[in-house]
Design a protein around this motif. Structure first.
Motif, PDB file in Angstrom:
ATOM      1  N   TYR A 109       0.813  -1.221   0.000  1.00 49.09           N
ATOM      2  CA  TYR A 109       0.000   0.000   0.000  1.00 49.09           C
ATOM      3  C   TYR A 109       0.847   1.272   0.000  1.00 49.09           C
ATOM      4  O   TYR A 109       0.646   2.168  -0.813  1.00 49.09           O
ATOM      5  CB  TYR A 109      -0.945  -0.008   1.198  1.00 49.09           C
ATOM      6  N   ASP A 113       4.259   0.663  -2.527  1.00 52.35           N
ATOM      7  CA  ASP A 113       3.845   0.351  -3.895  1.00 52.35           C
ATOM      8  C   ASP A 113       4.697  -0.733  -4.559  1.00 52.35           C
ATOM      9  O   ASP A 113       4.973  -0.668  -5.753  1.00 52.35           O
ATOM     10  CB  ASP A 113       3.833   1.631  -4.739  1.00 52.35           C
ATOM     11  N   TYR A 126      -2.584  -9.932   1.548  1.00 55.12           N
ATOM     12  CA  TYR A 126      -2.889  -8.527   1.326  1.00 55.12           C
ATOM     13  C   TYR A 126      -4.396  -8.288   1.328  1.00 55.12           C
ATOM     14  O   TYR A 126      -4.882  -7.364   1.986  1.00 55.12           O
ATOM     15  CB  TYR A 126      -2.264  -8.031   0.015  1.00 55.12           C
ATOM     16  N   VAL A 145      -6.543  -5.999   3.884  1.00 54.68           N
ATOM     17  CA  VAL A 145      -7.398  -4.891   3.442  1.00 54.68           C
ATOM     18  C   VAL A 145      -8.794  -5.036   4.038  1.00 54.68           C
ATOM     19  O   VAL A 145      -9.377  -4.059   4.532  1.00 54.68           O
ATOM     20  CB  VAL A 145      -7.460  -4.827   1.895  1.00 54.68           C
TER      21      VAL A 145
END
Length: 182
Positions: free
Chosen positions: A141, A144, A165, A169
């Motif tokens: 996040y 990148d 991931y 999230v």
């Protein structure tokens, strides 16, 4: 200077110091922000970064080239940050979670923290995740990184990273929704 030439210079007695200054200039900001996301405090991040570069300088001859130089340094930085947090928690006689909670609260008064209340809540949400998910989320996040880069840096499969991931999230979204303030 490409990585191969930089490594040759780092291993040369005559060129080591100049090459090391180049290495620091090239990677210090990226490593600082990686460490900062782990330890949260600016001064602590600076200390860990300094320790990271000391280890890199002392051990550059042991770098075998199985990975990229940045990957190797990134792992050293990660291990240094974890070691730092464990020592700090032990010294303060608290758990790592308590230490991170305190660090999040201290962000409000940190002159180097330029975030607002939303970013503070995001940091709180991130720190509710298990350590591996925190790391994967932050790297994807904030930094990148691609899944392929993460796979190399963390020595984990791309599929496993994608799964971690997306779970992270979802947990963050759930935390933010359940802790909304109006």
């Amino acid at each position: 200077m490409d990585e191969k030439d930089l490594l040759i210079a780092l291993r040369s007695v005559d060129e080591k110091e100049a090459a090391f200054r180049s290495l620091v200039a090239l990677y210090k900001e990226r490593l600082y922000w990686h460490i900062r996301k782990m330890v949260l405090d600016h001064e602590d991040a600076d200390d860990v970064l300094q320790n990271t570069f000391i280890k890199v300088f002392r051990n550059i001859d042991n770098f075998n080239g199985d990975s990229k130089l940045y990957t190797w340094m990134y792992r050293i930085a990660t291990n240094e940050a974890i070691t730092f947090l464990n020592k700090k928690a032990k010294r303060n006689n608290v758990t790592i979670d308590t230490l991170k909670d305190q660090a999040i609260e201290n962000l409000k008064s940190d002159v180097y923290f330029e975030g607002n209340e939303i970013q503070l809540r995001l940091q709180k949400a991130i720190h509710t995740l298990p350590p591996k998910q925190q790391q994967i989320f932050s790297m994807k996040y904030f930094e990148d990184h691609t899944y392929e880069e993460l796979s190399e840096l963390l020595d984990t499969s791309v599929g496993g990273l994608k799964s971690s991931y997306h779970i992270a999230v979802k947990k963050i979204k759930d935390f933010l929704k359940s802790n909304e303030t109006f």
